[in-house]
Design a protein around this motif. Structure first.
Motif, PDB file in Angstrom:
ATOM      1  N   MET A  13       3.308   9.635  -4.057  1.00 47.44           N
ATOM      2  CA  MET A  13       4.565   9.334  -4.730  1.00 47.44           C
ATOM      3  C   MET A  13       4.633  10.005  -6.083  1.00 47.44           C
ATOM      4  O   MET A  13       5.653  10.572  -6.464  1.00 47.44           O
ATOM      5  CB  MET A  13       4.714   7.822  -4.912  1.00 47.44           C
ATOM      6  N   PRO A  60      -1.107   6.482  -1.158  1.00 43.74           N
ATOM      7  CA  PRO A  60       0.318   6.769  -1.266  1.00 43.74           C
ATOM      8  C   PRO A  60       0.785   6.847  -2.718  1.00 43.74           C
ATOM      9  O   PRO A  60       1.746   7.551  -3.014  1.00 43.74           O
ATOM     10  CB  PRO A  60       0.979   5.587  -0.566  1.00 43.74           C
ATOM     11  N   GLY A  61       0.088   6.142  -3.595  1.00 41.66           N
ATOM     12  CA  GLY A  61       0.471   6.182  -5.002  1.00 41.66           C
ATOM     13  C   GLY A  61       0.432   7.620  -5.519  1.00 41.66           C
ATOM     14  O   GLY A  61       1.346   8.069  -6.217  1.00 41.66           O
ATOM     15  N   TYR A  64       1.503  11.599   3.390  1.00 37.36           N
ATOM     16  CA  TYR A  64       1.889  10.584   2.409  1.00 37.36           C
ATOM     17  C   TYR A  64       0.673   9.862   1.831  1.00 37.36           C
ATOM     18  O   TYR A  64       0.802   8.936   1.048  1.00 37.36           O
ATOM     19  CB  TYR A  64       2.821   9.586   3.093  1.00 37.36           C
ATOM     20  N   ASP A 112       0.829  -1.207   0.000  1.00 39.63           N
ATOM     21  CA  ASP A 112       0.000   0.000   0.000  1.00 39.63           C
ATOM     22  C   ASP A 112       0.866   1.262   0.000  1.00 39.63           C
ATOM     23  O   ASP A 112       0.590   2.220  -0.724  1.00 39.63           O
ATOM     24  CB  ASP A 112      -0.893  -0.037   1.250  1.00 39.63           C
ATOM     25  N   THR A 113       1.950   1.241   0.770  1.00 41.25           N
ATOM     26  CA  THR A 113       2.765   2.451   0.869  1.00 41.25           C
ATOM     27  C   THR A 113       3.511   2.782  -0.418  1.00 41.25           C
ATOM     28  O   THR A 113       4.065   3.865  -0.524  1.00 41.25           O
ATOM     29  CB  THR A 113       3.827   2.362   1.984  1.00 41.25           C
ATOM     30  N   VAL A 114       3.573   1.838  -1.346  1.00 46.45           N
ATOM     31  CA  VAL A 114       4.186   2.208  -2.616  1.00 46.45           C
ATOM     32  C   VAL A 114       3.129   2.364  -3.702  1.00 46.45           C
ATOM     33  O   VAL A 114       3.435   2.372  -4.886  1.00 46.45           O
ATOM     34  CB  VAL A 114       5.272   1.209  -3.079  1.00 46.45           C
ATOM     35  N   GLY A 115       1.887   2.511  -3.268  1.00 43.72           N
ATOM     36  CA  GLY A 115       0.835   2.845  -4.219  1.00 43.72           C
ATOM     37  C   GLY A 115       0.203   1.667  -4.931  1.00 43.72           C
ATOM     38  O   GLY A 115      -0.494   1.857  -5.920  1.00 43.72           O
ATOM     39  N   ILE A 116       0.422   0.459  -4.435  1.00 47.14           N
ATOM     40  CA  ILE A 116      -0.229  -0.699  -5.052  1.00 47.14           C
ATOM     41  C   ILE A 116      -1.630  -0.831  -4.468  1.00 47.14           C
ATOM     42  O   ILE A 116      -1.812  -0.714  -3.261  1.00 47.14           O
ATOM     43  CB  ILE A 116       0.587  -1.978  -4.779  1.00 47.14           C
TER      44      ILE A 116
END
Ligand SMILES: Nc1ncnc2c1ncn2[C@@H]1O[C@H](COP(=O)(O)OP(=O)(O)OP(=O)(O)O)[C@@H](O)[C@H]1O
Ligand SMILES: [Mg+2]
Lengths: 419, 499
Positions: B75, B71-72, B49, A296-300
């Motif tokens: 980023m 978060p996507g 974030y 989740d924290t990398v946008g998945i």
């Protein structure tokens, strides 16, 4: 150095125990001979690869049992030597041992009978196809973090819908598409309850299985069985010879002169493996199954990934279900999957959540199941209870002894709740 | 990029974690966020974030209001974050972890791992990290995992970087390197939010300081202010940064380690003939750069190093060869290095965590029943005594702020009947007020006549807390010296030069 750690000598200990069993088989070997026939009977279809024939081999059961004992003893000694000199016994030792051991048991069991290798393999493959598809469904679902107990239901739904659709449309391929959709639908239900409503995944899996059994039984008895011609006589799906490959002696006719569903299975195993380990899609899928928050924290998108992967898995299980009907040109029958979904689950774990290993595990289970049938048809004098037990005992020994500690995806079975 | 937060409010149920917080960070600025454990620093950053949605307030990037669904989006907008609790997948390789979420691909979504490795090496070389892209993250020491997190945050070319307590798990040397990296990034115009409890670091890199207390901004401070002032601003009272402890009253040497050796999986010596003794009423600090055998030493004491040889005696009884439970039952209190992994069960409540290793006996059980009323009373008392900032003892431990999790572990271990107390970096991640408190507790434990073993990587802590200091280097004890030894000498010993 203090006492040797048990873990280091686990493999040699297991091998020693099995070697004692081969010793017992040799000592207790009945006098008699076993005939090993490589190809199936001369009067059979004579498919392409059958042109190449091997002579029958006759083995004196007792003699071969002693030879096996000698071989297994040597392998075991090697394993001890490796372990005691603090090296890891090679995996090939275990595999070689397994092959000798199984062959030895086969010869003992078929004493006084004829054992036909191609027939054994052919039967094994047929029984294995639903298991392999089922375990792929399990891989895709558990790898993304959902425990899939509902494989049985997905297989059964696939079998039912494929028979029904193929009959109605009078086209086996339409049945196959129906099976895909049916399997995907069952796993969609699983995903909705597990993800949206955060129901315990094991409970919802079991509930779905019961539901599908009830539903198919109900529909079968209300309209299908009374009107076979209209609803339950799926047309045959012709088997296809793969040019070239089906010419390979012995193995060709077994593996490459088959129903298209079997070829789909080969592609599915390779495809799932490739997708899982070599593509962006697979990397993300596995990340979600291991540590959804990190993903989740990398946008998945955790939920979307879970839905997608579980449903693709379900669609594959649907294909496995279709093999029960379209693949064997059979009509649908009540609960015809007969627990294959649960065996597929075992294959998945035995195969360490890896599609290729799981497929081999599925083949192994198929082989074991087939053995029961072939032995009872040749009329072996071994007690049938023992035969029923054998594959499972072997599995337990193999899993506990040789596979060792297995850890599945870390987040499997755990709901992910966003704050 | 310029970052502005305006009036952010974030509630968890009835708890207000952030209340009307505003923050302005200019490009090329290192902005330190200070505050007690549970003040709401991580929450604020998670809102920024896109991990949490604010109940009120807005986020502006270069004066434009942005809305992050997740978060996507953050980023994509150029925000990178190094999380307080690692967001790494242990079974993945370094390269896989780094690229996750923005993977380089060839045709049709096929991963380009070669490109990924090159990228990892590039960034890792740029900052002198020396990361092996193919190493499995779970096998790496925490300090190296931290670097993986940093590379992960840097790889997408972030304009705004959030560092949530990155130095808590780093060695002093690694910390210095990280400071250098932050300064380099500042030169490039990156806006940096830096959360830390270590005032020395704040003074070294901060351009601006904002202090949070109980979810609210209590003020800004300049880096010129003294450490004592910053500390009292954070905690809201005067804090003693120095430990005052009366001279040790030594009893007999009740904890004796002799000739302790152990091998790692791959056969290298991780403990090499380690011998020392600790008297009753004495604190021995094991100092040294992390990864020189300290972890293995505490593991050996606890019964987790099966292959260790030698002897570890507590009051004459051999510990080596005993199982963990037996060791704990003998009265060894233990605070592990990694509290979230080994110290707590995140899904259990605070109360459950507080009785974790004693849940099977009196006074928690009578007959077959758990005495829930007693547990409540017990937990409430400890939560008060250790000042764990939580709404209730029924809160899941995983929901606590990092520092408060540490306090729960300490409270559990110190509330038992003990014969020996062992703690690995007991103040890691704690705020200055809590550090003061924990140090007091440790000194109290020692004064009650217990032998105490502390593993410290901070020289400050080692010198202040220890009665004697044993320095470890490559699995060996370089020397055991009084805590009055000059720091310079200690520093040399930590590099392997014996005193
Ligand atoms: N997901 C959550 N659900 C409920 N409460 C939460 C959650 N996350 C944090 N909290 C609570 O919000 C408050 C602020 O927590 P936060 O993690 O932001 O503190 P922090 O300032 O980062 O502290 P530390 O220095 O210890 O890391 C704490 O009281 C914490 O218990
Ligand atoms: Mg925090």
């Amino acid at each position: 150095m203090k006492a040797l750690k048990l873990g280091a000598v686990r493999v040699p200990i297991i091998l020693s125990v099995l070697t004692l069993i081969t010793l017992w088989l040799a000592v207790a070997a009945p006098s008699g001979i076993t005939t090993i026939q490589v190809n199936s009977n001369a009067n059979s279809t004579g498919a392409a690869g059958e042109a190449f024939r091997f002579a029958n081999i006759t083995a004196i059961t007792a003699q071969s049992a002693w030879i096996s004992f000698g071989l297994t003893a040597i392998v075991t000694a090697l394993a001890w030597w490796f372990s005691l000199t603090a090296r890891k016994p090679s995996r090939w030792l275990s595999i070689g041992f397994g092959v000798i051991f199984v062959f030895n048991i086969l010869i003992s069991l078929f004493n006084g009978q004829t054992m036909t290798i191609t027939a054994l393999l052919h039967g094994s493959l047929s029984l294995a196809v639903p298991l392999v598809f089922g375990s792929l469904a399990g891989v895709l679902s558990e790898r993304v973090g959902l425990v899939n107990i509902a494989i049985e239901g997905q297989l059964l739904a696939g079998a039912f819908v494929s028979a029904l659709v193929a009959t109605l449309v009078q086209n086996p391929w339409a049945g196959l598409v129906g099976a895909l959709v049916a399997g995907a639908f069952v796993s969609w239900l699983l995903a909705v309850f597990a993800i949206r409503y955060v129901v315990d995944q094991i409970i919802i899996g079991v509930v779905l299985n019961v539901l599908i059994v009830g539903l198919t039984n109900f529909m079968f008895s209300t309209f299908m069985s009374s009107n076979q011609a209209l609803f339950n006589s799926p047309p045959r799906m012709p088997s296809i010879d793969v040019p070239g490959l089906s010419q390979i002696p012995v193995l060709g006719p077994v593996f490459f002169s088959q129903s298209p569903i079997v070829y789909l299975m080969y592609f599915a195993v390779a495809g799932v493996w490739f997708a899982l380990y070599k593509t962006r899609w697979g990397l993300r899928l596995r990340a979600v199954g291991e540590y959804p928050k990190a993903a989740d924290t990398v946008g998945i998108k955790v939920y979307a990934t879970r839905y997608r992967s579980v449903m693709i898995g379900g669609a594959l299980a649907g294909l496995g279900g279709a093999f029960f009907t379209l693949g064997q040109s059979l009509a649908f029958g009540k609960e015809m999957t007969n627990g294959a979904g649960y065996i597929a689950l075992a294959a998945l774990i035995f195969g360490r959540w890896n599609p290729v290993y799981a497929a081999f595990a599925g083949l192994l289970f198929g082989f074991a199941e087939n053995l029961q049938y072939s032995l009872s048809t040749v009329g072996s004098n071994v007690p049938s209870d023992f035969l029923l037990m054998l594959p499972y005992v072997l599995t337990v020994v193999l899993v506990a002894g040789l596979v060792g500690k297995v850890t599945g995806p870390a987040a499997a079975g755990k709901a992910y709740i966003k704050s | 990029m310029k970052l502005e937060l305006r009036g952010i409010t974030k509630r968890f149920g009835s708890l207000v974690a952030n209340e009307n917080v505003s923050l302005l960070v200019q490009p090329g600025e290192i902005h330190c966020l200070l505050g007690e454990n549970g003040a709401g620093k991580s929450t604020l950053m998670n809102v920024l974030y896109g991990l949490y949605h604010a109940d009120a307030g807005e986020i502006l990037l270069d004066d434009k209001v942005v809305n992050f669904a997740g978060p996507g989006d953050a980023m994509a907008a150029g925000i990178g974050m190094v999380h307080q609790h690692f967001m790494l997948i242990p079974v993945f390789t370094v390269a896989e972890n780094v690229i996750l979420g923005h993977e380089p691909t060839k045709f049709g979504g096929v991963l380009d791992m070669a490109a990924a490795r090159v990228k990892v090496r590039e960034i890792s070389d740029q900052f002198g990290f020396d990361l092996d892209p193919d190493a499995i993250v779970g096998d790496l020491p925490v300090g190296v995992q931290q670097r993986v997190e940093i590379v992960k945050a840097l790889i997408s070319n972030a304009q705004i970087l959030i560092f949530d307590e990155p130095t808590a798990v780093l060695t002093p040397q690694e910390t210095d390197e990280l400071m250098a990296i932050m300064k380099a990034l500042r030169e490039r115009g990156t806006a940096i939010v830096f959360i830390t409890h270590k005032l020395r670091e704040v003074k070294e890199v901060a351009d601006k300081i904002t202090v949070l207390r109980l979810g609210k901004v209590v003020g800004e401070a300049s880096p010129q202010e003294s450490a004592n002032e910053l500390a009292s601003m954070m905690v809201g009272r005067a804090v003693d940064l120095e430990i005052v402890k009366e001279p040790a009253k030594l009893g007999d040497a009740s904890f004796v380690v002799s000739g302790l050796s152990a091998l790692s999986h791959n056969g290298t010596k991780v403990l090499d003939d380690v011998s020392f003794e600790i008297h009753k009423g004495e604190i021995l600090v094991i100092a040294g750069v992390q990864g020189n055998g300290q972890t293995e030493l505490t593991e050996a004491i606890l019964g987790l190093q099966y292959k260790a040889t030698g002897s570890i005696k507590l009051n004459g009884e051999e510990l080596l060869g005993k199982r963990v439970k037996q060791v704990l039952d003998m009265g060894v209190g233990f605070v592990p290095e990694d509290r979230t992994e080994d110290g707590l069960v995140a899904d259990f409540t605070i109360a459950e965590n507080l009785m974790l290793d004693r849940a099977d006996r009196k006074p928690f059980v009578s007959g077959l029943n758990l005495r829930l009323a007693y547990l409540r009373e017990f937990a409430t008392k400890l939560v008060q005594q250790y000042d764990v900032r939580t709404q209730s003892i029924e809160t899941k431990a995983g929901k606590l702020s990092g520092g408060n999790q540490q306090k729960v572990v300490l409270a559990r271990e110190l509330s038992r009947e003990l014969k020996l107390f062992v703690a690995s970096q007991p103040t890691r991640g704690l705020d200055v007020g809590s550090i003061e408190f924990v140090h007091e507790q440790i000194v109290k434990t020692r004064n009650s006549g217990l032998p105490v073993l502390i593993v410290a990587t901070e020289l400050d802590e080692a010198v202040q807390l220890g009665d004697r200091i044993a320095v470890m280097y490559r699995g060996k004890i370089v020397g055991i010296v009084p805590s009055t030894t000059p720091r310079q000498v200690l520093g040399q010993m930590m590099a392997g030069i014996s005193a």
